[in-house]
Write a protein that holds these residues in place. Structure first.
Motif, mmCIF file in Angstrom:
data_model
loop_
_atom_site.group_PDB
_atom_site.id
_atom_site.type_symbol
_atom_site.label_atom_id
_atom_site.label_comp_id
_atom_site.label_asym_id
_atom_site.label_seq_id
_atom_site.Cartn_x
_atom_site.Cartn_y
_atom_site.Cartn_z
ATOM 1 N N GLY A 22 42.773 30.990 44.104
ATOM 2 C CA GLY A 22 42.817 29.858 45.245
ATOM 3 C C GLY A 22 42.273 28.556 45.021
ATOM 4 N N LEU A 47 55.703 34.113 42.064
ATOM 5 C CA LEU A 47 54.602 34.443 40.877
ATOM 6 C C LEU A 47 55.264 35.350 40.014
ATOM 7 N N LEU A 107 53.332 32.717 46.870
ATOM 8 C CA LEU A 107 52.491 31.829 47.954
ATOM 9 C C LEU A 107 53.468 30.899 48.734
ATOM 10 N N ILE A 137 49.731 26.335 39.344
ATOM 11 C CA ILE A 137 50.919 25.850 40.144
ATOM 12 C C ILE A 137 50.492 24.182 40.510
ATOM 13 N N SER A 188 49.062 34.297 50.925
ATOM 14 C CA SER A 188 49.548 34.994 49.691
ATOM 15 C C SER A 188 50.551 36.195 50.071
ATOM 16 N N LEU A 239 55.619 26.548 39.395
ATOM 17 C CA LEU A 239 54.668 27.392 38.603
ATOM 18 C C LEU A 239 54.900 26.897 37.212
ATOM 19 N N ILE A 271 47.393 28.041 52.676
ATOM 20 C CA ILE A 271 48.012 28.845 51.573
ATOM 21 C C ILE A 271 47.952 30.022 52.013
ATOM 22 N N PRO A 284 46.401 30.320 41.485
ATOM 23 C CA PRO A 284 46.961 31.124 42.336
ATOM 24 C C PRO A 284 46.028 32.524 42.490
#
Length: 202
Positions: free
Chosen positions: A135, A53, A59, A111, A76, A105, A74, A132
């Motif tokens: 979530g 990111l 991620l 995303i 982070s 991205l 997922i 992102p």
């Protein structure tokens, strides 16, 4: 690129590893190697995707576990920025578990997730859009042809678009694909792009 199964006690893959300067030095010199700080994944996985990111975090999405079950979780990762202690936290879940999929991205900060294989090894045609920062995941337009092991590439032609190229389809055995499709984020559509000269899959 193939990814190895990462045990719970092992380090995070180098694609999202923290590459930080040593705290004892203000800046690395050509002869002083960087210090690599590592952190364990929350869930062991392989055949996942890692997306960097703009803020220096990353991620880790999907993949399969040691039992071959496709994951939708997922994680982070924070720690790409110098002087930041690396850590992983659970961000949320994709709508579907998937492996060998594509994720990229977009310019709007979201995303785009496309295709892949499910727990039974079947190629998938579904797509998802992930924010992102929160979530939150929403369903995207369906691929025209289900595929896994394909490539996603950003390009600009009258606005940013994503080329979804090649891969393998399992509808009737294992079929390598020449076709490519186009995702238009502004219109929220997927259209046919044509055929490539050579097969492209991983």
């Amino acid at each position: 690129m193939r990814r190895l199964l990462v045990p719970l006690t092992a380090v995070l893959a180098i694609s999202v590893a923290s590459c930080l300067k040593s705290s004892s030095s203000s800046a690395p010199t050509p002869n002083s190697p960087l210090e690599y700080q590592t952190v364990a994944l929350i869930e062991a996985r392989m055949d996942h995707e890692a997306v960097g990111l703009a803020n220096g975090s990353a991620l880790v999405l999907g993949g399969i576990d040691a039992n071959g079950i496709a994951l939708n979780s997922i994680e982070s990762f924070v720690g790409m920025v110098p002087a930041t202690q690396p850590s992983l936290q659970f961000l949320g879940n994709m709508i579907e578990g998937r492996r060998d999929f594509g994720a990229v991205l977009l310019g709007n900060g979201l995303i785009f997730i496309a295709g892949g294989r499910d727990s039974n090894g079947n190629s998938m045609s579904t797509t998802e859009i992930l924010d992102p920062t929160t979530g939150q995941v929403t369903a995207g337009p369906a691929l025209l042809t289900s595929r896994y092991g394909h490539t996603l590439m950003l390009y600009t032609s009258g606005g940013q678009r994503v080329a979804i190229c090649g891969g393998i389809n399992t509808a009737s055995g294992l079929t390598a694909l020449l076709s490519w499709e186009v995702y238009d984020p502004s219109a929220g559509t997927i259209t046919a792009g044509g055929n490539m000269a050579d097969y492209c899959f991983f």
